[in-house]
Each structure stands twice: as structure tokens, then as C-alpha cells.
Design an enzyme around this catalytic site. Structure first.
Site, PDB file in Angstrom:
ATOM      1  N   GLU A   1      18.543  -1.581  19.085  1.00 21.88           N
ATOM      2  CA  GLU A   1      17.981  -0.277  18.718  1.00 21.88           C
ATOM      3  C   GLU A   1      16.620  -0.069  19.392  1.00 21.88           C
ATOM      4  OE1 GLU A   1      17.852   0.425  14.498  1.00 21.88           O
ATOM      5  OE2 GLU A   1      20.021   0.267  14.258  1.00 21.88           O
TER       6      GLU A   1
ATOM      7  N   SER B   1      12.143  -9.332   3.054  1.00 20.21           N
ATOM      8  CA  SER B   1      12.166 -10.299   4.153  1.00 20.21           C
ATOM      9  C   SER B   1      11.146  -9.894   5.206  1.00 20.21           C
ATOM     10  CB  SER B   1      13.564 -10.330   4.776  1.00 20.21           C
ATOM     11  OG  SER B   1      13.887  -9.039   5.265  1.00 20.21           O
TER      12      SER B   1
ATOM     13  N   HIS C   1      39.727  20.477  11.638  1.00 18.45           N
ATOM     14  CA  HIS C   1      39.874  20.510  13.090  1.00 18.45           C
ATOM     15  C   HIS C   1      38.987  21.586  13.671  1.00 18.45           C
ATOM     16  CE1 HIS C   1      41.758  20.197  17.004  1.00 18.45           C
ATOM     17  NE2 HIS C   1      41.849  21.520  17.013  1.00 18.45           N
TER      18      HIS C   1
ATOM     19  N   GLY D   1       0.820  -1.206   0.000  1.00 19.59           N
ATOM     20  CA  GLY D   1       0.000   0.000   0.000  1.00 19.59           C
ATOM     21  C   GLY D   1       0.854   1.257   0.000  1.00 19.59           C
TER      22      GLY D   1
ATOM     23  N   MET E   1      21.160  -8.352   5.188  1.00 20.08           N
ATOM     24  CA  MET E   1      19.842  -7.767   4.907  1.00 20.08           C
ATOM     25  C   MET E   1      19.893  -6.290   5.259  1.00 20.08           C
ATOM     26  SD  MET E   1      17.181 -10.689   6.061  1.00 20.08           S
ATOM     27  CE  MET E   1      17.019 -12.237   5.179  1.00 20.08           C
TER      28      MET E   1
ATOM     29  N   ALA F   1      19.305  -2.223   3.691  1.00 22.70           N
ATOM     30  CA  ALA F   1      18.652  -1.437   2.648  1.00 22.70           C
ATOM     31  C   ALA F   1      19.657  -0.958   1.597  1.00 22.70           C
ATOM     32  CB  ALA F   1      17.939  -0.244   3.264  1.00 22.70           C
TER      33      ALA F   1
ATOM     34  N   THR G   1      10.217  -2.602   3.900  1.00 24.06           N
ATOM     35  CA  THR G   1      10.412  -2.672   5.344  1.00 24.06           C
ATOM     36  C   THR G   1      11.157  -1.441   5.843  1.00 24.06           C
ATOM     37  OG1 THR G   1      10.480  -5.083   5.293  1.00 24.06           O
ATOM     38  CG2 THR G   1      11.510  -4.009   7.177  1.00 24.06           C
TER      39      THR G   1
ATOM     40  N   THR H   1      11.281  -8.989  -3.154  1.00 27.85           N
ATOM     41  CA  THR H   1      10.187  -9.062  -2.191  1.00 27.85           C
ATOM     42  C   THR H   1      10.645  -8.965  -0.740  1.00 27.85           C
ATOM     43  OG1 THR H   1      10.340 -11.439  -2.545  1.00 27.85           O
ATOM     44  CG2 THR H   1       8.538 -10.305  -3.630  1.00 27.85           C
TER      45      THR H   1
END
Lengths: 466, 423
Positions: free
Chosen positions: A189, A146, A445, A36, A319, A321, A41, A144
Site C-alpha cells: 500500500e 500493536s 446490471h 492523545g 491484526m 481493525a 493505529t 493496547t
């Protein structure tokens, strides 16, 4: 019914990026997505929303724990989870719409629905808006992606309390006690997000270290820092069961041969992801999937049916992106008859905890196992002026170079903005740079990047500021 | 990316060759510079090396004849060892199904583009300046052929290029800094350009054989000098008639060959060689005659020279010399030989120590004829003199034999009637 030059099945980083590149190369392209919204992911339930929440929670954490050191006092500090989620959703929808615009701009036909192979040249799409249509193409690319691995027998997802990373991005209030199964990237995370907002977080990991594929020194440092932040670790522990027990959840695990349990209100299962090819009709075209669900391809990403290719999470490799979008570009170029190539040695890997972790190339453990002769330069952020000004002195930069040629073969950073700092060393690896090349390049620096230069000099035991 | 391996242009007159032996088989991963195939041409055996790394597919089989430019094999340069996991081509990926897939274009030549100093990475720039090596002479292995620090180190370690000014330490001590040295050098010195050309096949072969000879045999050289008065008189007396009758000029080479055959008969070890633990003595005399061609020195062999007359020897040598210049000698004509005669005198050499032509055990060096004062019968007289040298393998030829051999030649040339009489 349209006849396309190439159809990308899946509109995630591999699929939409490949479709854009194919469009740039003048091919007649379609991209089929069932979610949609485009972006896969990563954009919908992965990288982007998690980073939005990580930033919100880190901002809160900074104000609460670090501002006083700067002499900033804030009377009453509050946060609103609903606003955090709203902000996150706004970012996601803005970006996914942006991708729709990019597909349009590059004349890619965006088909909303779920595709399934009828025969090697035709897919049938069950349209999201109802009905179905068939499309033929000279080339297909399976992108497709994961989906999270479910521990169906011991901790089945219930969409509310025992959840995957997708739902952990939408908790409407901070859990009291969040148990995270798996000390990988996603677990640490998401654990960080809710820990910063006040949750007690316990991480159960079967192996004896956090971030298992990372360099050993990084794992040790990461665990130390997260423990300092309040995260609890049960390493070398195996999850036996997670189940409802009255109003709360009971988590049973095995530690040193003994069964133990603890009580919590949320369980995040983050034990990895599995290639997703459900309902794709691969059996109709004679493409087999491996035991781990992945599809075998050759170096031109061709499956056993040459004009059907596969890229991204459904094939071998990390896996990630950015690995997927590199492959998407490469496969589009190959289909257009151009040389397409991905350098798998130069793909960075980042963990967005705070401090962040970023790496490229081989770990010291891998090199040891392979018997490669190497040199290491390691400099802590503590030795860096900018890091001290930031008040972010945890972590280090570790550069590994070939003992003879001095070529950079691995780089591992744990520290502030590691995700941005690693880019320099990725370019270095891509161009076969030696550590000396980095050491001889001027670094502004004061910047955090100076730690990279010092670490490069340290490879040759000539760091100037350490 | 598919790269074609073609039959190279190996010499001006070579148009085709026969595939003698593949050193690799289809599906093998080959590294750049690996020897792929041995080609037999009518000149020499040629080894073709890989110009790229990749997985090879052989097109022409052993024994097939290939013309210059013919594709002998193809290399898939994308199939690297490091991405082994990606290489597992599914079994049913048939070529016919690939028909629709356009093949990528051949690689550009950018991978061999020489690196300009200003384009080098900082470390590569530093190390090339410090070691004084020319970056354009090193093949880069980095992205798109860029030169890496490791390439320079490997290049210097391989001995392809010696650092110009010794070790780093020595450099640092003798020069203010590499940067200053390089700034100053352009003002002090003139052009310092260098050229690099691939060795010709003949040059490579010569180099290999000469080094092999030096490594294997215990080479020693003995000298003598020959008074050429008589043989020169003989030549002057008959050269016109000889030319008229045989169509070739009467030179000194035939006399030396005749003299050498007499000497070889007297000292059989000089006409033999070592094979394992045995000495092989030859009852025939195949004399190699070193002649120069514009592609290098070649040594065609006059077979059973002992059965040839002076005229036949001159004709044989003349024919070889002419065909050597045209590049038309065959491999058969250049192999074998039990003894070699080399005449450095045609280039003006007064004295030299020839190197053996393995597996032979000796080589006779002729030199320039020069008028010198010599003492004959208590008088100082002017005589046309030639120094001769015999390099020999001391493993099977004793000093006594080698000296005796050269004395025998001296006697025969100084008094050619000895050849006739056989004493």
C-alpha cells in the site's frame, strides 16, 4: 478514584468500540488512551491516513495515465504533497474527534494517559497532562494494540530515512527511490502511494511471493499488475543491512546466496507488527505474554486472571481493525452477561492497492493442505461490462465452495472496488450460503458485483457471461 | 454458551434412572446427535444424545441415580473445534474468579425453529422444491439454525427423506418446471401435512431387534391348521369353575403354551440358539408371551413354564398383560426367554409370519379362530379352525423338525389329553 464496571486500556478500534458497546449496555465504563487521540493505529497512523494518501495518489495516477483514454486532455499536471498531507491530517483529526463525541454520547469516561496495573483491581494512570491517578474496576480489557516490528540490528528506525509505516505517511516530498522491506499489505500500500507520485519503488521480500497469506492466484495476479505499474520486486531476497552511506542509504540484501546492494533515499520496514504491552504492568497481575508478545485468552477473551480480558491485536488472530472492533463488542457483551461471539471464518481481509484485493475464508492452498474437497469458480473482470466502462479490467473474482454441500468456504477478489464487493460474500459466509445462493440472487446490471454472481455460477460450471 | 443436559422424560411411569455408562468424558467435544450417556430405567436402557455441539462437562457420575429433569452434564456450545486457538483457557482461570462474571443466558430455541419456505435462501428453496423435501423436517446448521443447501443435501443423502419424484432428470422430464409444479399442486391436491414424532424407546428397541433378527437368522415360516373343536369344548365346560377357583379366565394361550412345551421337549433345537460356533440347548422352558401395550409390543417371559399348571400359566400371562398396559413391567421380566408365543389372532389376523425374537430360534404365531368347512372322515363339516405359523432359524432347525414341531402342537391342541398323557 472511581470504581468502574469495566475499564478499556487502549482507545483503538477494539477499545473504543468495546467501550461504546459497554456504555450502550448500561455499564459504568472508562477508556484510557495515551496517544492523545482516540482511534488507535488504524485511525491515527494506519488504515485511514494511508487510504487518504492512496486516494490522492490514485487520483493523480488516474489523471496522468488513464484520462487520455477517455478523451480528456490536461495540459500541465502538478501535485502538492503538502496539500495531500494536510488533507489526510484533516480527515484523521475529524474522525478522532468524532470518536471522542461518541464516547461522550455513550457516557464513557475518557482518560488521557498511560495505564499500568498496580494490582488485579487497580490501574495507575500517568496522565498526559501531568500527574497520575488510580482507578479501580470490576473488569479490565487490555486493548493496547500493536506496533511496527523494528529490525533493530540490521535496519534500526531513525524516524527520517529508515522508517516504519507511521513515518511513511508523512514524507514531505516524494522519495526518489523507496525500498520497501516486506511485500505484505502495508508494504504494497505505502509502496503504491509513493510509486504513483513518481518514486522508484523496490520491494524486498524474503518469501517467493507477494501478499504471502493471500490465495496463491491473487498473489500471482497482484505481482503482475504492480509490475505493470512499475513496481520492482526482489522476491526470495533477504535484507542484510540498511545504513547511511553519504547522502543516500545503502541497502544490502542476499539473493540466491549472493550479497548484493542498492542505493536509495528511503527505506520502509514493513515486516509485520508486534503486540504492544509495554509498561502495562502485566507482571504485577501475573499475566504472561507469549514469545511473540501476544496474550493468551480463552473464548470469552479472559486472560489467566478471569476479570482481566484482552481483545484486538494483543491476542491471536489477524491484526485487523474490524476484527478488533468485533472483539470489542463481543467482550463488552460478555462482561454485561450477554452472549458475545465473533465468527473468525467470516472476517474479510483487504489490501488497498489498485486494483484492490479482498478475501474471506480459506485460500485454495489451505484447503489443499487440509485435504478438503472443493470447487472453484473464477471470473475475470475483463468479462464484466461495468468494469470495461470503468476502464478497470485487471483482476478476477474467485469463489471456493465445498464440493458436496456447495457452501462458500473462501472468496478472493482482486479488482476494482474489491474492498466493497467482498461484503456480499462475507454475509454469505456468515449465513452459510452456498455458491448457488449467490448465483440465484439478482445482481443489478451493469455492476461490478455481477462478477460475483458469475463466479458463483462458475462454481457449478454454468457461468452465463463467460 | 452453557447448555444443560438433563435426564429426559422417557416414559409415563419412569421417574428416575441410573447412569449406566458415560460414552464421553468431561472435556470431550461432542457433536449434536452424539450419544452421551446410557441410562438404565426400570423399563429399558435409554441413550441420551447431545442436542447441541460443544465441550461437555459431566456433573453426575456413573452409578448415580438421576430423576427426570436432573442436570447430568453441561455443554459449552461456544467452544468449537474450529476456534481451537481460542480455547486454550489459561491454567489459572479459576472458577472462583469467575464469580463476578455473569453467565450468558441459556440459548433460545430458535435453532430448532422450522424454516418456512419463504424464508429459505435461494439455493435451499430450489433444492427443497426440486427434491420435494419438506424444509421444516430438516435441522438447519446455518446462522441461528437456518437451513443451508448443504443441510438439504446431507438430509437426502442420509436417507431421512427420499426425493418424492425420483431423480432431477426424471423430474425435469415429467414436469414443466419445479415452480409450475408447486403452483399447480395446491389446486389439485388436498391437505398434505405430515407429522413427525420421536420414536418411543420401546419402538426403537423393537425396530433394532427386528432388523437384527432379519439380518442374522435364516428365517423361514411353516404353517399348519388346528381344529379347535375339542379345546373349545374343554374351555366351555370348565371356564366358569376355573374362573371361580383361580380368579382368572381360562383362555387358549395356556393350552398352546403347554402344547409348545411338549413340542419343545420333542425338538430341543427349537428351544436352543446359536452362540458363536456352538448351539446352546436349554433344559428349561422360558416362554415369552408377546403382549401389546399402548407403547408397543412387549414380550414378558414366563420362567420355567414347564413346571406351571394351566391355571398358573393363565395367571402369569394375565398378570403380565395387565402390567404391560400399566407400563409396569421390569427389564428383568422382559429379558431372556427361550421361545416365544405370539397371538395375532386377538387382532383378527388369519395368517402371518412372525419374526424371531433374537437370540431365540423360533416363534409360534397363533391366529384367529374361524369356522371353516373342512373334510373330516370323508364329510364336509364346519369346524372352528386356527392357522398356526412357526417362524424358525433354518440354521439350526431343519425343515423336518419345524414341521414336526408344528404337527406336535396341532396334535396336542386338537387332543389336549395327549398333554396329560404325555404322548
Amino acid at each position: 478514584m472511581a470504581n468502574f464496571d469495566v475499564v478499556f486500556i487502549g482507545g483503538g478500534p477494539a477499545g473504543y468500540t468495546g467501550a461504546i458497546r459497554a456504555g450502550q449496555l448500561g455499564l459504568n465504563v472508562a477508556c484510557i488512551e495515551s496517544r492523545g487521540s482516540l482511534g488507535g493505529t488504524c485511525l491515527n497512523v494506519g488504515c485511514i491516513p494511508s487510504k487518504a494518501l492512496l486516494q490522492s495518489s490514485e487520483n493523480y495516477h488516474q489523471v496522468k495515465h488513464k484520462f487520455s483514454e477517455h478523451g480528456i486532455q490536461i495540459g500541465k499536471l502538478e501535485f502538492d504533497v503538502a496539500q495531500m498531507l494536510k488533507r489526510k491530517d484533516g480527515i484523521v483529526s475529524g474522525l478522532t474527534k468524532g470518536i471522542e463525541g461518541l464516547l461522550k454520547k455513550n457516557k464513557v469516561t475518557y482518560i488521557k494517559g498511560k495505564a499500568s496495573f498496580v494490582n488485579p483491581n487497580t490501574v495507575k494512570v500517568a496522565l498526559t497532562d501531568g500527574g497520575s491517578e488510580e482507578h479501580t474496576a470490576k473488569n479490565f480489557v487490555i486493548s493496547t494494540g500493536s506496533s511496527p516490528i523494528e529490525l533493530r540490528s540490521i535496519a534500526p528506525f531513525d524516524g527520517k530515512d529508515i522508517v516504519s509505516s507511521t513515518e511513511a505517511l508523512t514524507f514531505d516530498k516524494v522519495p526518489e527511490h523507496l525500498v520497501v522491506v516486506g511485500a505484505g499489505v502495508i508494504g504494497l500500500e505505502m509502496g503504491s502511494v509513493w510509486m504513483r507520485l513518481g518514486a522508484k519503488v523496490t520491494v524486498i521480500e524474503a518469501l517467493d511471493r507477494v501478499l504471502p497469506p493471500m490465495d496463491g492466484a491473487v498473489s500471482v495476479e497482484m505481482k503482475k499488475i504492480l509490475e505493470k505499474q512499475g513496481m520492482n520486486f526482489l522476491l526470495g531476497c533477504k535484507l542484510l543491512k540498511a545504513e547511511k552511506s553519504g547522502k543516500s542509504l545503502k541497502v544490502t540484501y542476499e539473493q540466491e546466496g549472493k550479497s548484493k546492494d542498492l542505493s536509495c533515499d528511503k527505506v520502509l520496514v514493513a515486516v509485520g507488527r508486534r503486540a504492544y504491552t509495554d509498561g502495562l504492568g502485566l507482571e504485577n497481575v501475573g499475566i504472561a505474554t507469549r514469545k511473540d508478545g501476544k496474550i493468551d485468552v480463552n473464548h470469552h477473551y479472559q486472560t489467566s486472571v478471569a476479570h482481566i480480558r484482552a481483545v484486538g491485536d494483543v491476542i491471536d488472530g489477524p491484526m485487523l481493525a474490524h476484527k478488533a472492533d468485533e472483539e470489542g463488542v463481543a467482550v463488552a457483551e460478555l462482561i454485561a452477561g450477554k452472549p458475545g461471539h465473533v465468527n473468525y471464518q467470516a472476517i474479510p481481509n483487504v489490501v488497498y492497492t489498485w486494483p484492490e484485493v479482498a478475501s474471506v475464508g480459506s485460500t485454495e492452498e489451505e484447503l489443499k493442505a487440509k485435504g478438503v474437497d472443493y470447487k472453484v469458480g473464477k471470473i475475470p473482470f475483463m468479462a464484466n461490462g461495468r468494469a470495461r466502462c470503468f476502464g478497470e479490467t485487471d483482476g478476477f473474482v474467485k469463489i471456493i465452495a465445498d464440493a458436496k454441500s456447495d457452501k462458500i468456504i473462501g472468496a478472493h477478489i482482486i479488482g476494482p472496488n474489491a474492498s466493497e464487493l467482498i461484503a456480499e460474500l462475507v454475509i454469505g459466509v456468515e449465513f452459510s450460503a452456498s455458491a448457488e445462493d449467490i448465483g440465484r440472487s439478482s445482481h443489478a446490471h451493469p455492476t461490478l458485483a455481477e462478477v460475483m454472481k458469475e463466479a458463483a455460477l462458475a462454481v457449478d460450471k454454468r457461468a452465463l457471461n463467460f | 454458551m452453557a447448555v444443560e443436559v438433563k435426564m429426559p422424560n422417557v416414559g409415563e411411569s419412569v421417574q428416575e434412572g441410573v447412569i449406566h455408562k458415560w460414552r464421553v468424558k468431561s472435556g470431550d467435544f461432542v457433536n449434536r446427535d452424539d450419544v452421551l450417556v446410557e441410562l438404565e430405567t426400570d423399563k429399558a436402557t435409554v441413550e441420551v444424545v447431545a442436542e447441541n455441539s460443544g465441550v461437555i462437562t459431566i456433573v453426575k457420575k456413573q452409578g448415580e441415580t438421576v430423576a427426570v429433569g436432573d442436570v447430568m452434564a453441561s455443554l459449552d456450545t461456544d467452544a468449537k473445534g474450529s476456534t481451537a486457538a481460542k480455547e486454550s483457557t489459561p491454567a489459572s482461570s479459576k472458577p472462583s474468579e469467575k464469580a463476578e462474571v455473569k453467565l450468558p443466558p441459556p440459548p433460545t430455541s430458535s435453532s430448532t425453529a422450522p424454516a418456512a419456505q419463504s424464508d429459505l435462501s435461494p439455493a435451499a428453496r430450489r433444492i427443497t422444491e426440486e427434491l420435494g423435501v419438506n424444509p421444516s423436517q430438516i435441522v438447519g446448521t446455518g446462522k441461528d439454525g437456518r437451513l443451508t443447501k448443504g443441510d438439504v443435501i446431507a438430509h437426502v443423502e442420509s436417507g431421512s427423506s427420499k426425493p418424492q419424484s425420483g431423480s432431477n432428470q426424471a423430474n425435469a422430464a415429467s414436469q414443466p418446471s419445479p415452480v409450475k409444479a408447486s403452483l399447480g399442486s395446491s389446486a389439485i391436491l388436498g391437505a398434505r401435512s405430515e407429522r413427525r414424532e420421536p420414536m418411543s424407546m420401546i419402538r426403537k428397541r423393537t425396530a433394532e431387534r427386528l432388523v437384527k433378527a432379519q439380518e442374522t437368522a435364516a428365517i423361514l415360516t411353516t404353517f399348519n391348521e388346528i381344529d379347535m373343536t375339542n379345546v373349545m369344548k374343554l374351555r366351555n365346560d370348565y371356564k366358569d369353575k376355573f374362573k371361580e377357583k383361580y380368579g382368572v379366565g381360562l383362555g387358549f394361550m395356556s393350552f398352546f403354551m403347554k402344547a409348545a412345551i411338549e413340542a419343545l421337549k420333542t425338538f430341543p433345537a427349537v428351544n436352543g440358539w446359536i452362540e458363536g460356533n456352538e448351539i446352546v440347548y436349554h433344559d428349561y422352558y422360558d416362554i415369552g408371551v408377546a403382549v401389546s401395550s399402548n407403547r408397543g409390543l412387549v414380550v414378558p417371559v414366563v420362567r420355567n413354564a414347564e413346571r406351571l399348571s394351566v391355571a398358573e400359566l393363565e395367571m402369569a400371562v394375565g398378570d403380565y398383560g395387565k402390567r404391560a398396559k400399566d407400563g409396569k413391567l421390569t427389564i428383568d421380566e422382559m429379558t431372556g426367554g427361550t421361545f416365544t408365543v405370539s397371538n395375532g389372532g386377538v387382532f383378527g389376523s388369519l395368517m402371518s409370519t412372525p419374526i424371531l425374537n433374537p437370540p431365540q430360534s423360533a416363534i409360534l404365531g397363533m391366529h384367529k379362530i374361524q369356522e371353516r368347512p373342512v373334510v373330516v372322515g370323508g364329510q364336509i363339516v364346519i369346524r372352528p379352525m386356527m392357522y398356526v405359523a412357526l417362524s424358525y432359524d433354518h440354521r439350526i432347525i431343519d425343515g423336518r423338525e419345524s414341521v414336526g414341531f408344528l404337527v406336535k402342537i396341532k396334535e396336542c391342541v386338537e387332543d389336549p389329553s395327549r398333554i396329560l398323557v404325555g404322548v
